[in-house]
Design an enzyme around this catalytic site. Structure first.
Site, PDB file in Angstrom:
ATOM      1  N   LYS A 116       0.827  -1.214   0.000  1.00  0.00           N
ATOM      2  CA  LYS A 116       0.000   0.000   0.000  1.00  0.00           C
ATOM      3  C   LYS A 116       0.853   1.251   0.000  1.00  0.00           C
ATOM      4  O   LYS A 116       0.534   2.236  -0.658  1.00  0.00           O
ATOM      5  CB  LYS A 116      -0.939   0.023   1.214  1.00  0.00           C
ATOM      6  CG  LYS A 116      -2.119  -0.925   1.097  1.00  0.00           C
ATOM      7  CD  LYS A 116      -3.208  -0.558   2.087  1.00  0.00           C
ATOM      8  CE  LYS A 116      -4.296  -1.612   2.120  1.00  0.00           C
ATOM      9  NZ  LYS A 116      -5.289  -1.362   3.166  1.00  0.00           N
ATOM     10  N   LYS A 199      -8.807 -10.555  -7.995  1.00  0.00           N
ATOM     11  CA  LYS A 199      -9.899 -10.643  -7.034  1.00  0.00           C
ATOM     12  C   LYS A 199     -10.914  -9.524  -7.253  1.00  0.00           C
ATOM     13  O   LYS A 199     -10.525  -8.406  -7.599  1.00  0.00           O
ATOM     14  CB  LYS A 199      -9.283 -10.478  -5.635  1.00  0.00           C
ATOM     15  CG  LYS A 199      -9.701 -11.500  -4.629  1.00  0.00           C
ATOM     16  CD  LYS A 199      -8.891 -11.355  -3.351  1.00  0.00           C
ATOM     17  CE  LYS A 199      -9.699 -10.674  -2.262  1.00  0.00           C
ATOM     18  NZ  LYS A 199      -9.011 -10.681  -0.965  1.00  0.00           N
ATOM     19  N   LYS A 202     -13.600  -3.312  -4.814  1.00  0.00           N
ATOM     20  CA  LYS A 202     -14.449  -2.134  -4.919  1.00  0.00           C
ATOM     21  C   LYS A 202     -13.899  -1.119  -5.917  1.00  0.00           C
ATOM     22  O   LYS A 202     -14.631  -0.290  -6.426  1.00  0.00           O
ATOM     23  CB  LYS A 202     -14.605  -1.481  -3.551  1.00  0.00           C
ATOM     24  CG  LYS A 202     -13.283  -0.963  -2.966  1.00  0.00           C
ATOM     25  CD  LYS A 202     -13.571  -0.182  -1.706  1.00  0.00           C
ATOM     26  CE  LYS A 202     -12.407   0.119  -0.832  1.00  0.00           C
ATOM     27  NZ  LYS A 202     -11.108   0.403  -1.234  1.00  0.00           N
TER      28      LYS A 202
END
Ligand code: TRP
Length: 335
Positions: A116, A199, A202
């Site tokens: 991240k 995967k 959102k």
């Protein structure tokens, strides 16, 4: 005399207006079924949502929507303790304590942080993102669960949690239960409809079906799902990931084993098959969407459940913090 049920704790971030079927079929259906056998604590982890750029005008509504959706899919507040993380100061209190026994190098090895922070850039990554797994460890250890159901990507955070619990216990005396990871079972890996090699997430609105999508949106997304140049359905995740993913969704939506579902649809044309998947998803999602909407239309009732959840959670969490503070040798506030 019946044995006490084992305790389970898990958490989900309120980072969207709506969960998607990857969250639902991947993890949340397990949360629902665990209620039959375990003493469940489920937490909407809004403080974790602050670790990346968040929108202050949205997080409140998203926290409410997440809470309502948990109830709408079948989390039952008379069986489980469902609560909002920021309502309990104990999470921040224990996170501080745990951060004082976490090695800087140990925290630096967390791969989710590395990924991240690389994406955000070193200057824009916050210390909160760095200590995210420590707050997660606090979420867990406060409630003394024996099991924590999480996706595979959370394994390393769970290992850290166990290490911290063991370290605290051996340094300051038995305080925390050492939790086991419980990996998600079933039709767990839901892939992106537009890119069936990654995967469902959102951040790919066309590749994900959300629980608050309209029936028309659901049908449209399934019909435009990426498949392959064959004509007839067969189940082969390696060479036909798009079709295999849709078979998985049909299985999950109809609560059927994937093999049985695959047998049933093998040989069908893609158009007919996609329609069947879309119909099954609509049938499963529509009642959840409706239930969420009626919960959100009755804020007083929802607030009541949120309040009760926080109170039930606090009974356990405050005890753990009191024990931890006392083991650490902190002076108790004179009464
Ligand atoms: N990090 C978890 C995730 O992204 C969310 C989470 C926060 C969590 N606290 C938790 C999961 C405690 C389990 C237990 O999925």
């Amino acid at each position: 005399m019946s044995a006490r049920k084992e305790r389970v704790l898990s958490g989900i971030q309120p980072t969207m207006d709506s969960f998607h079927i990857g969250n639902w079929f991947g993890a949340l259906t397990q949360w629902v079924s665990l209620q039959q056998t375990h003493d469940c604590f489920y937490c909407v982890v809004d403080l974790h949502a602050l670790t990346v750029n968040h929108d202050p005008t949205k997080i409140k509504a998203r926290t409410l929507a997440s809470f309502a959706q948990l109830l709408a899919i079948g989390i039952d507040t008379s069986k489980s303790t469902v609560f909002v993380q920021s309502h309990l100061a104990e999470h921040s209190q224990l996170a501080w304590v745990l951060s004082c026994i976490t090695g800087y190098g140990e925290a630096s090895r967390m791969t989710q942080f590395k990924d991240k922070s690389q994406k955000e850039g070193a200057d824009r990554s916050t210390v909160g993102l760095f200590t995210y797994p420590i707050l997660q460890a606090a979420d867990i250890l406060l409630y003394q669960p024996t099991k924590v159901p999480v996706g595979d990507d959370q394994r390393q955070h769970l290992e850290l949690t166990r290490d911290l619990a063991q370290r605290f216990n051996s340094t300051y005396g038995e305080t925390f239960t050492i939790p086991d990871t419980m990996t998600v079972v079933g039709n767990s890996r839901v892939l992106d409809l537009q890119d069936p090699t990654s995967k469902m997430s959102k951040s790919s609105p066309v590749g994900a079906v959300f629980l608050m999508d309209t029936n028309e949106q659901i049908v449209k997304k399934i019909k435009s799902a990426v498949t392959d140049s064959d004509r007839a359905v067969s189940f082969d995740p390696a060479t036909k990931p798009g079709i295999a993913n849709l078979i998985g969704l049909l299985a999950a939506a109809t609560d059927t084993q994937i093999e049985a579902t695959a047998d049933q649809v093998t040989g069908k044309g893609y158009g007919e098959f996609k329609q069947q998947v879309a119909d099954a998803l609509v049938a499963r999602i529509e009642p959840v969407r409706n239930a969420t909407e009626s919960l959100l239309k009755d804020p007083a009732h929802l607030q009541e459940q949120i309040k009760t959840g926080a109170e039930k959670a606090r009974e356990v969490a405050s005890q753990t913090v009191a024990t931890a503070y006392s083991r650490l040798g902190l002076l108790t506030e004179p009464s």
